[in-house]
Each structure stands twice: as C-alpha cells, then as structure tokens.
Design an enzyme around this catalytic site. Structure first.
Site, mmCIF file in Angstrom:
data_model
loop_
_atom_site.group_PDB
_atom_site.id
_atom_site.type_symbol
_atom_site.label_atom_id
_atom_site.label_comp_id
_atom_site.label_asym_id
_atom_site.label_seq_id
_atom_site.Cartn_x
_atom_site.Cartn_y
_atom_site.Cartn_z
ATOM 1 C CE LYS A 37 -4.213 1.579 0.878
ATOM 2 N NZ LYS A 37 -5.253 0.450 -0.043
ATOM 3 N N GLY A 93 -20.665 6.298 4.104
ATOM 4 C CA GLY A 93 -19.243 7.287 2.943
ATOM 5 C C GLY A 93 -20.078 6.459 1.994
ATOM 6 C CB VAL A 94 -22.613 8.010 -0.343
ATOM 7 C CG1 VAL A 94 -23.595 7.316 0.572
ATOM 8 C CG2 VAL A 94 -22.662 8.907 0.494
ATOM 9 N N GLY A 95 -18.960 7.920 -0.880
ATOM 10 C CA GLY A 95 -18.174 7.786 -2.108
ATOM 11 C C GLY A 95 -17.712 7.172 -3.377
ATOM 12 C CG ASN A 96 -14.570 6.824 -5.688
ATOM 13 O OD1 ASN A 96 -15.492 7.631 -6.633
ATOM 14 N ND2 ASN A 96 -13.956 6.947 -4.919
ATOM 15 C CB VAL A 97 -17.010 2.026 -2.303
ATOM 16 C CG1 VAL A 97 -17.604 0.158 -2.112
ATOM 17 C CG2 VAL A 97 -15.298 0.849 -2.751
HETATM 18 P P1 NAD Z 1 -14.139 7.703 -0.561
HETATM 19 O O1 NAD Z 1 -13.119 8.427 -0.461
HETATM 20 O O2 NAD Z 1 -14.528 7.922 -2.233
HETATM 21 O O3 NAD Z 1 -14.983 7.440 -0.518
HETATM 22 C C1 NAD Z 1 -15.108 8.019 1.211
HETATM 23 C C2 NAD Z 1 -16.127 8.379 1.734
HETATM 24 O O4 NAD Z 1 -16.377 8.741 3.178
HETATM 25 C C3 NAD Z 1 -16.028 10.180 1.530
HETATM 26 O O5 NAD Z 1 -17.314 10.300 0.664
HETATM 27 C C4 NAD Z 1 -15.995 10.544 2.348
HETATM 28 O O6 NAD Z 1 -16.446 12.325 2.468
HETATM 29 C C5 NAD Z 1 -15.995 9.785 3.460
HETATM 30 N N1 NAD Z 1 -16.071 9.651 4.270
HETATM 31 C C6 NAD Z 1 -14.440 10.188 5.109
HETATM 32 N N2 NAD Z 1 -15.560 9.976 6.697
HETATM 33 C C7 NAD Z 1 -16.690 10.187 7.437
HETATM 34 C C8 NAD Z 1 -17.057 10.262 8.585
HETATM 35 N N3 NAD Z 1 -16.585 10.291 9.855
HETATM 36 N N4 NAD Z 1 -18.756 9.935 8.500
HETATM 37 C C9 NAD Z 1 -19.017 9.990 7.134
HETATM 38 N N5 NAD Z 1 -18.084 9.694 6.015
HETATM 39 C C10 NAD Z 1 -17.229 9.755 5.807
HETATM 40 O O7 NAD Z 1 -13.005 5.993 -0.904
HETATM 41 P P2 NAD Z 1 -13.260 5.057 -1.932
HETATM 42 O O8 NAD Z 1 -12.720 4.253 -2.999
HETATM 43 O O9 NAD Z 1 -14.848 4.657 -1.584
HETATM 44 O O10 NAD Z 1 -13.020 4.234 -0.510
HETATM 45 C C11 NAD Z 1 -14.394 3.982 0.624
HETATM 46 C C12 NAD Z 1 -14.001 2.821 1.666
HETATM 47 O O11 NAD Z 1 -13.067 1.332 0.886
HETATM 48 C C13 NAD Z 1 -12.209 2.890 2.035
HETATM 49 O O12 NAD Z 1 -11.953 1.989 3.266
HETATM 50 C C14 NAD Z 1 -11.448 2.509 0.828
HETATM 51 O O13 NAD Z 1 -9.647 1.647 1.545
HETATM 52 C C15 NAD Z 1 -12.200 1.114 0.410
HETATM 53 N N6 NAD Z 1 -12.003 -0.073 -0.486
HETATM 54 C C16 NAD Z 1 -11.929 0.871 -1.379
HETATM 55 C C17 NAD Z 1 -11.444 0.342 -2.895
HETATM 56 C C18 NAD Z 1 -11.922 0.984 -4.137
HETATM 57 O O14 NAD Z 1 -12.142 0.677 -5.377
HETATM 58 N N7 NAD Z 1 -12.492 2.364 -4.046
HETATM 59 C C19 NAD Z 1 -11.431 -1.098 -2.531
HETATM 60 C C20 NAD Z 1 -11.131 -1.377 -1.652
HETATM 61 C C21 NAD Z 1 -11.514 -1.234 -0.193
#
Ligand code: NAD
Length: 359
Positions: free
Chosen positions: A80, A179-183
């Site tokens: 990582k 958390g409603v980001g990418n995933v």
């Molecule tokens: P992202 O940054 O797009 O989304 C994360 C979201 O969580 C953001 O919108 C952020 O504003 C929100 N957030 C942060 N702290 C918060 C809190 N205290 N309360 C509410 N919301 C909060 O990231 P992502 O790519 O969606 O990844 C999310 C998680 O999944 C991470 O832990 C990442 O390591 C894990 N993950 C992602 C992938 C991937 O393909 N993107 C793969 C495996 C694991």
C-alpha cells in the site's frame, strides 16, 4: 516508536519513504509480502497529523492487502502507498509524476492503484513515469475504475450475509451506509435496484444529496448513522467504524461494507460474534477492485487484452470463499474475522513455503 516496534509492522518485507522538495511529495510505500507475487494495493492521499500516523496506516493497510489478495486467490502480494497531504488542496500533476517515479524505483515489487483521495486522473500522471501504475483507462489492458467492481463484490457478499442472518433477500431490507463516495454510492445504487431501503451519511453533503436524489435514501448526520434502525450496517468510509462504543448502538444483524480495517481491534470482532451478528470480514468482501486491477496486470504481463470474464470468475469465487468463512464460523463457534485471518495466514504461509522450495 521505531519502525520495527510499531505494532502494525508484522514482518513487512520493505517500507520505503520518499520526499520531494519541489512538489512537497511525502509518501510511504509499504510492501508487506511478495510471497504470492508482486505487492498490489492502492495509493491513499490523506492529511495525516504526523508521519507516525501515516506509517501506521500504511502498515495496517499493506498487511490487509496481503490477506485480501490471498483470500481473492490472485497472484499478488500485499502493499500500500500513502501520500501525506490534503487531496482537496495539495494535489498537482507534478506531485503524482514524482509519485510515479517512486513506484518505478521499486522496480515492480509494488503495483499501485487508486484508493481514498486519489482518482484515476491522478494516476494517469503517475503512469507517465511508471508502468507499475494500474486501474486506468485508455489502453487495451486497462481495467478502468475499480470502485464499481468493489461495490459489486460487496453487494453479492452483503446479500449472502442477509440470506444467512435473516433467511430472506434484500427486497424491503434497510441498509445503513456510512460513506457514499466511490464504493458507497455504487453500492447504494445496487441495493436500491434490489429493493432495499437506504439510510445514508457522509461528511460530504453534496455526495449525500446525490445519492438521496437517485435512490430516495434517508439522510442522517454522520454521528447518527450508528443509531439508524437498519438490518444491515455497511461501513464504506474510512477504517475503525466498529468500536466498543459504536457497536452497542447498532440495531443491525449484519455488518457488511467496503471500507478497509472496519473493526477497531480483535476484541470488537469477538463482541460482534457474541451479539449474534454476522460480520463479513472486510478484506474478504471488498476484494473486487483489486481483482479487477489484477486482471489489468495479467493482461499487461501477457501483452493481451483485459478479460472481464476472468474478473467475474474470481468475484464469484470470492463470494464462495465468504460462504466458507461463514460456514466455519458457525460450525466452530468462532468470530468470522478470526476464521478469515486463519485461512489467509495459511494461504500466505503455503505461498512462502512454495517460494522457498523453488529458490
Ligand atoms: P471515497 O473517498 O471515494 O469515499 C469515502 C467517503 O467516505 C467519502 O465520500 C468521505 O467524505 C466519506 N467519509 C469520510 N469520513 C466519514 C465519516 N466519518 N462519516 C461519514 N462519511 C465519511 O473512497 P472509496 O474509494 O469509496 O473507499 C471507501 C472505503 O473502501 C475505504 O476504506 C477504502 O479503503 C475501501 N476500499 C475501496 C476500494 C475501491 O475500489 N475504491 C476497494 C477496496 C476497499
């Protein structure tokens, strides 16, 4: 605390730190294990309070990648990278180009992809400097954004857990998503399409508004998500959502989400089990993205095309591995996270032994 005393060190093969004065890049690339193949894992950009916090995060995430890749049965070890900085204000193309050169300097021991705070556009800058950057668009081997594939794997595993815990499908079930980001947003869309009701939160209000508009989800404040009435709690923000303090507030029967390192510690895993909840171990559930990335590496190494059917097969297998973890947890009356750790460690030990035997 030195590197080797850090409780998260756990036998890392290599930990590399880089600093570039002109761009301000400060980054750590942690390589936990290359027993199964070159280390594969995302790059995270986060405003860590200090270097020790960044190091601990890199080490914990890197080890989790070794376990995740072993459980996904792909030919990658665990690694990582973390960039210390605010992704909203401190990103520049030059910074990611220098990051690319750092990855290149490791000569293929680590392949980097997207994680929190880093976009495919950022990685495109890094890619100009290193062939060991993946999860991109625009070439025949490219696998594209891994997040929808991660969400797909989470969706399938979540559905399996609901079937096991509640004996029914997702229609009419309420899922609370932190958390409603990418995933999280892709997961929300899939759950909505399957008839689930949603309660969502995010510290980013625009992200919440977007999901509410598409799915009719109920929005709550970030601190209130643990008190939402829901059958499933889906952590999709950062790690450590399930703690001794938050666990008693959950009404859910299932914890299943995309975030890495969801349990604050092993005691919480035991407490989840004692409460009769099903916890889908994070790294068994969220391997879809790295499987997609592994598909790109596979195509690059072979000089061929990205093959979505290989990815589909691996995700089906990953869901079957989750079923095996749930079966063993029930049969042996042990927390799912302990069962998963045991299987992952055995797979890593076998790979190490095979490598030593071949040397
Ligand atoms: P992202 O940054 O797009 O989304 C994360 C979201 O969580 C953001 O919108 C952020 O504003 C929100 N957030 C942060 N702290 C918060 C809190 N205290 N309360 C509410 N919301 C909060 O990231 P992502 O790519 O969606 O990844 C999310 C998680 O999944 C991470 O832990 C990442 O390591 C894990 N993950 C992602 C992938 C991937 O393909 N993107 C793969 C495996 C694991």
């Amino acid at each position: 605390m030195t590197l080797f005393d850090n409780p998260a060190f756990e036998g890392h093969e290599g930990v590399h730190s880089f600093y570039d004065e002109p761009t301000g890049l400060k980054c750590i690339i942690a390589v936990h294990s290359t027993a199964r193949g070159p280390a594969g894992g995302g790059c995270r950009m986060w405003p860590y309070p200090d270097a020790e916090a960044a190091l601990t995060d890199a080490l914990r995430l890197s080890r989790a990648m070794s376990y995740k890749n072993a459980m996904a049965d792909i030919d990658l070890g665990g690694g990582k990278s973390v960039i210390i900085g605010d992704s909203r204000t401190q990103k520049t193309p030059a910074l990611f180009e220098v990051f690319g050169r750092c990855v290149e300097a490791l000569g293929g021991r680590y392949w980097g992809a997207e994680d929190v705070g880093v976009t495919p556009q950022d990685l495109a800058h890094a890619r100009t400097q290193s062939r060991y950057i993946v999860g991109l668009d625009g070439h025949p081997a490219a696998s594209g954004d891994p997040s929808p594939v991660t969400a797909d794997g989470v969706f399938r595993g979540l559905r399996l857990c609901v079937q096991r815990a509640l004996g029914r499908d997702l229609d009419g079930i309420t899922v609370a998503i932190q958390g409603v980001g990418n995933v999280g947003r892709h997961l929300a869309d899939r759950l909505h399409a399957a008839g689930a009701k949603l309660v969502v939160t995010d510290v980013n209000e625009a992200a919440v508004a977007d999901v509410v508009a598409r799915t009719g989800a109920k929005a709550v404040a970030p601190g209130a998500i643990f008190d939402a009435e829901a059958e499933v709690f889906a952590p999709c923000a950062l790690g450590g959502a399930i703690t001794a303090e938050t666990l008693p507030r959950l009404s859910a029967k299932v914890i299943a989400g995309g975030a890495n390192n969801q349990l604050a510690d092993a005691d919480v895993g035991r407490a989840v089990f004692a409460r009769g909840m099903i916890y889908a171990p994070d790294y068994v559930l969220n391997g879809g993205g790295i499987i997609n990335v592994a598909g790109e590496i596979r195509a690059l190494e072979a000089g061929g095309l990205f093959d979505p059917s290989w990815v589909e097969g691996k995700i089906t297998q990953m869901t079957a591995t989750l079923a095996e973890v749930l079966d063993r947890s029930a049969a042996e009356a042990r927390p799912t996270n302990e069962v998963a750790d045991q299987i992952a460690r055995a797979r890593l030990a076998a790979a190490k032994q095979a490598r030593q035997a071949a040397a």
